[in-house]
Design a protein around this motif. Sequence first.
Motif, PDB file in Angstrom:
ATOM      1  N   CYS A 225       0.822  -1.225   0.000  1.00 48.61           N
ATOM      2  CA  CYS A 225       0.000   0.000   0.000  1.00 48.61           C
ATOM      3  C   CYS A 225       0.851   1.269   0.000  1.00 48.61           C
ATOM      4  N   GLY A 226       2.007   1.227   0.656  1.00 46.13           N
ATOM      5  CA  GLY A 226       2.886   2.398   0.700  1.00 46.13           C
ATOM      6  C   GLY A 226       2.455   3.481   1.658  1.00 46.13           C
ATOM      7  N   MET A 227       1.367   3.252   2.401  1.00 41.96           N
ATOM      8  CA  MET A 227       0.867   4.315   3.275  1.00 41.96           C
ATOM      9  C   MET A 227       0.437   3.811   4.655  1.00 41.96           C
ATOM     10  N   CYS A 230      -1.126  -1.860   5.273  1.00 36.45           N
ATOM     11  CA  CYS A 230      -1.126  -3.304   5.009  1.00 36.45           C
ATOM     12  C   CYS A 230      -0.068  -4.093   5.792  1.00 36.45           C
ATOM     13  N   TYR A 231       0.859  -3.438   6.418  1.00 39.52           N
ATOM     14  CA  TYR A 231       1.918  -4.085   7.211  1.00 39.52           C
ATOM     15  C   TYR A 231       2.857  -4.961   6.370  1.00 39.52           C
ATOM     16  N   ALA A 232       2.971  -4.675   5.065  1.00 38.69           N
ATOM     17  CA  ALA A 232       3.879  -5.472   4.223  1.00 38.69           C
ATOM     18  C   ALA A 232       5.336  -5.118   4.483  1.00 38.69           C
ATOM     19  N   CYS A 233       5.587  -3.988   5.120  1.00 43.76           N
ATOM     20  CA  CYS A 233       6.958  -3.459   5.150  1.00 43.76           C
ATOM     21  C   CYS A 233       7.503  -3.290   6.571  1.00 43.76           C
ATOM     22  N   VAL A 234       7.005  -4.103   7.518  1.00 41.99           N
ATOM     23  CA  VAL A 234       7.421  -3.878   8.908  1.00 41.99           C
ATOM     24  C   VAL A 234       8.847  -4.361   9.169  1.00 41.99           C
TER      25      VAL A 234
HETATM   26 FE1  FES Z   1       1.624  -1.213   3.437  1.00 41.97          FE
HETATM   27 FE2  FES Z   1       3.985  -0.319   4.413  1.00 41.97          FE
HETATM   28  S1  FES Z   1       3.527  -0.989   2.431  1.00 41.97           S
HETATM   29  S2  FES Z   1       2.142  -0.756   5.494  1.00 41.97           S
END
Ligand code: FES
Length: 263
Positions: A225-227, A230-234
């Motif tokens: 999501c980049g914002m 989504c927690y993809a980047c923790v």
């Molecule tokens: Fe979704 Fe960082 S890319 S929370």
Amino acid sequence: MKQEIMTITANRQLAPRIFELTLKGELVDWMDKPGQFLHIRVPQADLLLRRPISINQINHTEKTCTIIYRTEGQGTLHFAKLKAGDTLDVMGPLGNGFDLSEVKENDTVYIIGGGIGIPPLYELSKQLIQKGAKPIHFLGFATKEVSYYVKEFTELAPTYLSTDDGSLGIKGNVGTLLDEHLMSVSQLPQAVFACGNNGMLKKVESLFVDKIDNVQLSLESRMACGMGACYACVCHVKDDLTQEKSVKVCDDGPIFKAGTVIF
Ligand code: FES
Ligand code: FAD
């Protein structure tokens, strides 16, 4: 954060697989901190995720900004086909950006970058110079052939270079370059800002974290999501024995104070 259909005014190749793309639009009014990034939709129906690319330069008068990207997969390969007059759906500016508030006039600041981590450091250096600080650049590339923006950085401030094969600057990586430089100076800088791969960032952290208070690292992470949704980047927070505390690279970062996160 805003979203806009921005118009491409130029998309030129700088080196094999490296392109500089200029975008024009009202979104530029919102851009001001170096180290922030744009989240760009690939104009291809089956590619749903936006691609995060750092802001390389901001021109408020012309309402333009530039990004520099290296073609990797389908998204960036698609960007490389775009021409002046084409448009891109852009979200941004995203992320925290480098914090320049503690940098004072005449402070020496090391700016350290490797490969495709180098683009955001150009706007950073320009803004530091505007503040009266004295940046010194340490830039590493794989080879001379894939180097870019060397003239631009050199025109701004002293620039030391390394390449893996020694075809430009010293032979070695940015770590080698820093080791050599540090042996020849008697004083450390007041601040260090770095962007590059994790290996390079770990080296920078190990060299400066216990010696200088203002060391900022720009981390790279896979993003969705980049914002912050989504927690993809923790990644985890250092010294948190429970491993329960985490930060999101897209939202809390991508810039973190050295010694605060595990990467
Ligand atoms: Fe979704 Fe960082 S890319 S929370
Ligand atoms: P693919 O491998 O096909 O991508 C597949 C998916 O993985 C996409 O969702 C893509 O976004 C994701 N992905 C792949 N590699 C990366 C990566 N290294 N980091 C994050 N997501 C990735 N690259 C540049 O060339 N210039 C820049 O200035 C730049 N700035 C960045 C700033 C930030 C904050 C981050 C997180 C990444 C940055 N990158 C930059 C890396 C860039 O986002 C990826 O190279 C790009 O998304 C690859 O997309 P692709 O479709 O070509 O490749």
